[in-house]
Every structure is written in structure tokens, then in C-alpha cells.
Design an enzyme around this catalytic site. Sequence first.
Site, mmCIF file in Angstrom:
data_model
loop_
_atom_site.group_PDB
_atom_site.id
_atom_site.type_symbol
_atom_site.label_atom_id
_atom_site.label_comp_id
_atom_site.label_asym_id
_atom_site.label_seq_id
_atom_site.Cartn_x
_atom_site.Cartn_y
_atom_site.Cartn_z
ATOM 1 C CE LYS A 94 -4.515 0.918 0.077
ATOM 2 N NZ LYS A 94 -5.507 -0.002 -0.069
HETATM 3 P P1 NAD Z 1 -13.588 7.530 -2.579
HETATM 4 O O1 NAD Z 1 -12.613 8.672 -2.286
HETATM 5 O O2 NAD Z 1 -13.830 7.311 -4.125
HETATM 6 O O3 NAD Z 1 -14.787 7.712 -1.849
HETATM 7 C C1 NAD Z 1 -14.923 7.819 -0.431
HETATM 8 C C2 NAD Z 1 -16.201 8.424 -0.127
HETATM 9 O O4 NAD Z 1 -16.227 8.442 1.438
HETATM 10 C C3 NAD Z 1 -16.232 9.867 -0.488
HETATM 11 O O5 NAD Z 1 -17.582 10.038 -1.136
HETATM 12 C C4 NAD Z 1 -16.079 10.674 0.733
HETATM 13 O O6 NAD Z 1 -16.964 11.979 0.817
HETATM 14 C C5 NAD Z 1 -16.564 9.719 1.940
HETATM 15 N N1 NAD Z 1 -16.142 9.666 3.309
HETATM 16 C C6 NAD Z 1 -15.023 10.019 3.561
HETATM 17 N N2 NAD Z 1 -14.816 10.276 4.963
HETATM 18 C C7 NAD Z 1 -15.958 9.957 5.437
HETATM 19 C C8 NAD Z 1 -16.382 10.134 6.628
HETATM 20 N N3 NAD Z 1 -15.845 10.221 7.858
HETATM 21 N N4 NAD Z 1 -17.832 10.019 6.946
HETATM 22 C C9 NAD Z 1 -18.825 9.892 5.694
HETATM 23 N N5 NAD Z 1 -18.186 9.754 4.504
HETATM 24 C C10 NAD Z 1 -16.836 10.113 4.116
HETATM 25 O O7 NAD Z 1 -12.878 6.183 -2.038
HETATM 26 P P2 NAD Z 1 -12.971 4.685 -2.446
HETATM 27 O O8 NAD Z 1 -12.121 4.464 -3.225
HETATM 28 O O9 NAD Z 1 -14.369 4.420 -2.634
HETATM 29 O O10 NAD Z 1 -12.772 3.995 -1.127
HETATM 30 C C11 NAD Z 1 -13.695 4.014 0.021
HETATM 31 C C12 NAD Z 1 -12.907 2.826 0.890
HETATM 32 O O11 NAD Z 1 -13.028 1.438 0.131
HETATM 33 C C13 NAD Z 1 -11.537 3.035 1.603
HETATM 34 O O12 NAD Z 1 -11.526 2.680 2.686
HETATM 35 C C14 NAD Z 1 -10.846 2.201 0.759
HETATM 36 O O13 NAD Z 1 -9.572 2.033 1.303
HETATM 37 C C15 NAD Z 1 -11.761 1.107 0.419
HETATM 38 N N6 NAD Z 1 -11.614 0.379 -0.918
HETATM 39 C C16 NAD Z 1 -11.399 0.872 -2.127
HETATM 40 C C17 NAD Z 1 -11.361 0.137 -3.258
HETATM 41 C C18 NAD Z 1 -11.324 0.632 -4.543
HETATM 42 O O14 NAD Z 1 -11.413 -0.269 -5.665
HETATM 43 N N7 NAD Z 1 -11.630 2.046 -4.793
HETATM 44 C C19 NAD Z 1 -10.779 -1.284 -3.223
HETATM 45 C C20 NAD Z 1 -10.942 -1.877 -1.807
HETATM 46 C C21 NAD Z 1 -11.343 -0.950 -0.576
#
Ligand code: NAD
Length: 427
Positions: free
Chosen positions: A117
Site C-alpha cells: 500500500k
Molecule cells: P473515494 O474517495 O472514491 O470515496 C470515499 C467516500 O467516502 C467519499 O464519497 C467521501 O466523501 C466519503 N467519506 C470520507 N470520509 C467520510 C466520513 N468520515 N464520513 C462519511 N463519509 C466519508 O474512495 P473509495 O475508493 O470509494 O474508497 C472507500 C473505501 O473503500 C476506503 O476504505 C478504501 O480503502 C476502500 N477500498 C477501495 C477500493 C477501490 O477499488 N476503490 C477497493 C477496496 C477497498
Amino acid sequence: MTENTLPSYLSPEHLGPWQTYLSQIEAVAPHIEVSLRPWIETLRRPKRSLIVDVPLRRDNGEIVHFEGYRVHHNTSRGPGKGGVRYHPDVTLSEVMALSAWMTIKNAVVNVPYGGAKGGIRVDPKLLSMPELERMTRRYTSEINILLGPDKDIPAPDMNTNEQVMAWMMDTYSVNQGRTTTGVVTGKPISLGGSLGRRDATGRGVFVTACAAAAKIGLAIPGARIAVQGFGNVGEAAARIFHDAGSHLVAVQDVGGTIYHPAGIDPYALKQHLLVGGKIGEFPGATLIAPSEFWSLDCDILVPAAVEGQLTADNAVGIRAQMIVEGANGPTTPAADAILHERNVLVVPDVLANAGGVTVSYFEWVQDFSSFFWTEEEINARLARIMSEAFDAVWEVAGERGLPLRTAAFVVACKRVLAARAMRGLYP
Ligand code: NAD
């Protein structure tokens, strides 16, 4: 230092996600066969951690510095694989935890990767596009010694996207003197990206939710879903549930929390946000206090934002039948214990959100062979891998009377440690 003294970065003041991960390893240790136990210590330490200075010349000529990280937690089963996060709260210990969860996740779905990561401690919203590009390229150059399609393959995470991956791939390729598309995944389709990658994590959340729902007799059509985080993962999951006939009754984002018992249309919500609308002003829905989100009357809760959201404080009020973790590490160990006690089924992150890395694996394979699959093939293969992983975890949970998280760790740790033991210790 004696052999049992922890390195400084593992000291108790580094609480938070890394501590959560360590407690998960403690829970799994008794379930690992005796012959593999001597190797467990390797899971409690990242293999290598790199901290880099990322200087950036801003558009106004000022030079600012950011701290960047890339961690390889474990490479026993293959090259490091895991996303890159841009966020003002990124720390080394957070990146260590996220890399460790990648080790576990990749082993749960049995793709031939280790765990890695990276991240930069920055608020990317304060940067212009040219600044974001320069920062990304400098970060990529600084971590170049760790990167390579057979060494470490980054992907998007919070606040990084296809464009950031394209810049990373281009920077690496320029430094190498040859185009190397397979050095990152989550790229644009025009640069060797895979069909289906954008929705893959949300789709995997949906596939595992369906498998879990079938076990507890919950019908997906008509099920009431609440999603925290309307980004990459949360928006796709919300849309796919909606398309399957579920009702999206609540959405929480940084901008607010909305509730609509008859169901929010995720397509309309996305459009509303795209044109600059505030979440709290989405027509038809009611703006509620963020703390109310956790105790809403719903069937499936999908935390898909950041770590540490489900705590001992709000776990006691959860009314959902199951929680499907789209985010990494959204549930603290204390909340986990309460949810287990209260019979709320938790489909853990290392299983539920593994769809992204699974399609990243497909992308990497397609880049190597320069032969690209159809979206139908990708979605079918994704569904098969996720369903098989769910069944393997469910079986171990049933056999040993474990929560799904511990069972997923048992499945994964056995695979990682078996590889580690076969490789042996050098020298
Ligand atoms: P992203 O940046 O596209 O979206 C994150 C969303 O969460 C945003 O809409 C933001 O406004 C919201 N957010 C942030 N802090 C917040 C809070 N305190 N309360 C409420 N909403 C909040 O990110 P993503 O890629 O969707 O990732 C989200 C999670 O999923 C992370 O933990 C990431 O590690 C995990 N993840 C992502 C992927 C991927 O393919 N993108 C894969 C596995 C895991």
C-alpha cells in the site's frame, strides 16, 4: 534490541488501524496449525517500509513538501499489490495496516500477490490538476525502487483514480525507457485498463452480500440498504443493489447524511452531486444527523468510506441484519465483539471488498498477454472467485464457530504462511 522488542514504529502509541490489524492476527493465531506458527511473527511486521519526501513546485512558484509512503507488508505469495491513497490523515502506521490487509485480502481470494500500500499525506483538493500531476510523478519516481510489474503494482485508493494511475504508469515507463502498462492497475481502458474495473469493488460487495443474504434467508430484492461513502466503492455498490431491486434508504457522505425510507435513486443522486448539488439538498430525502445513520432501520449496512467508523459506541445501536464492509478497516475490534455478541453478521473487508483487487489481477493478466476480455467474462470470473472465497470462509467459520473475519484470516494466513514455510528463511 532483544528479539522480542518491537521496532519503534510498532510501539503502543501507534494505535489505530495497525493496532486493529495486530489484534486480528492475535485472534487468528490459535487457529493456525502448529507447524506454521513459527512464521506468524512475519505477519506482525511489514517486510519493508519506505518514507519519501515529495517536494512540489506549486503553480505560484512556492515549493512545498509532502511525506509519501510505500509499504510492502508481505511478498511470500507474489509481488506486492495495493492502492495509493492521497489524504491529509495518511500516516506510516495507517499505510502499514492497509498493506497488511492487502496481504490477507489477496490470499482470501487466492490471487498470486503479496500485500502493499502507499500514500501521500496531502489534501489533494487543495491542489490544481498540474500540481496533482507533478506531485504524482515525483512520488512515483521516489518509490521507483520498489515498483515493477513483477515487484509491486499500485492501484487507486481514496482520492486517486484512473488519471493518477495513467501518470504513474507513464512516469515509470519513461524512467524505464519502455512502456510498461502492467506496473499499475485501475488504468484507463485506453492504456490497457480492464473493462469492469471501475465497478469491481462495489460489484464484489454486492456478490458477497448476496451470498451472505442467502445464508440468513434475506431476499436482496426489497432489502433496505444504507451506504456510508458515496465514492468509488459506495456509489457502485448502491447502484448495483438498486438495479437488483433493493432500496437505498440512506447515504452518508462527508457532506451530510440523507434518509428516504422509500429509497434514494443512486443514479439521480450521482447526477445531483456531479452538477454541484449538496447531498443534504437531494430532493425527496431528509437530512439527518450523522450519528443517526448507524441506528437506522435497515437490512444491510455498507460502510464504504474510511477506517474506524463502527465503534463500541454505535455498534450497540445497529439495527441492520448484516454489515458488508466496502471500506478497509471500518469496524474497530470492540465493535466487532459487540456485533458478534448481538448476532449481526459482518462480512469482513478482506473478503467483501476484494472485488477491486480481483479485477486488478485480471487487468494485470490481460496486460501481460495483450489480450483483452469482454465485460461479461470479467464479471462472471469476478462473481465465481468472490463466491468461492465466500464459501471457503463460511465453511471455516461454521467448522470452528468463528466470526467471518477471523475465518477469513484463518483461510488467508494459512495460505500465506504455507508459502512462507515452503520458501524457507534466507540465508
Ligand atoms: P473515494 O474517495 O472514491 O470515496 C470515499 C467516500 O467516502 C467519499 O464519497 C467521501 O466523501 C466519503 N467519506 C470520507 N470520509 C467520510 C466520513 N468520515 N464520513 C462519511 N463519509 C466519508 O474512495 P473509495 O475508493 O470509494 O474508497 C472507500 C473505501 O473503500 C476506503 O476504505 C478504501 O480503502 C476502500 N477500498 C477501495 C477500493 C477501490 O477499488 N476503490 C477497493 C477496496 C477497498
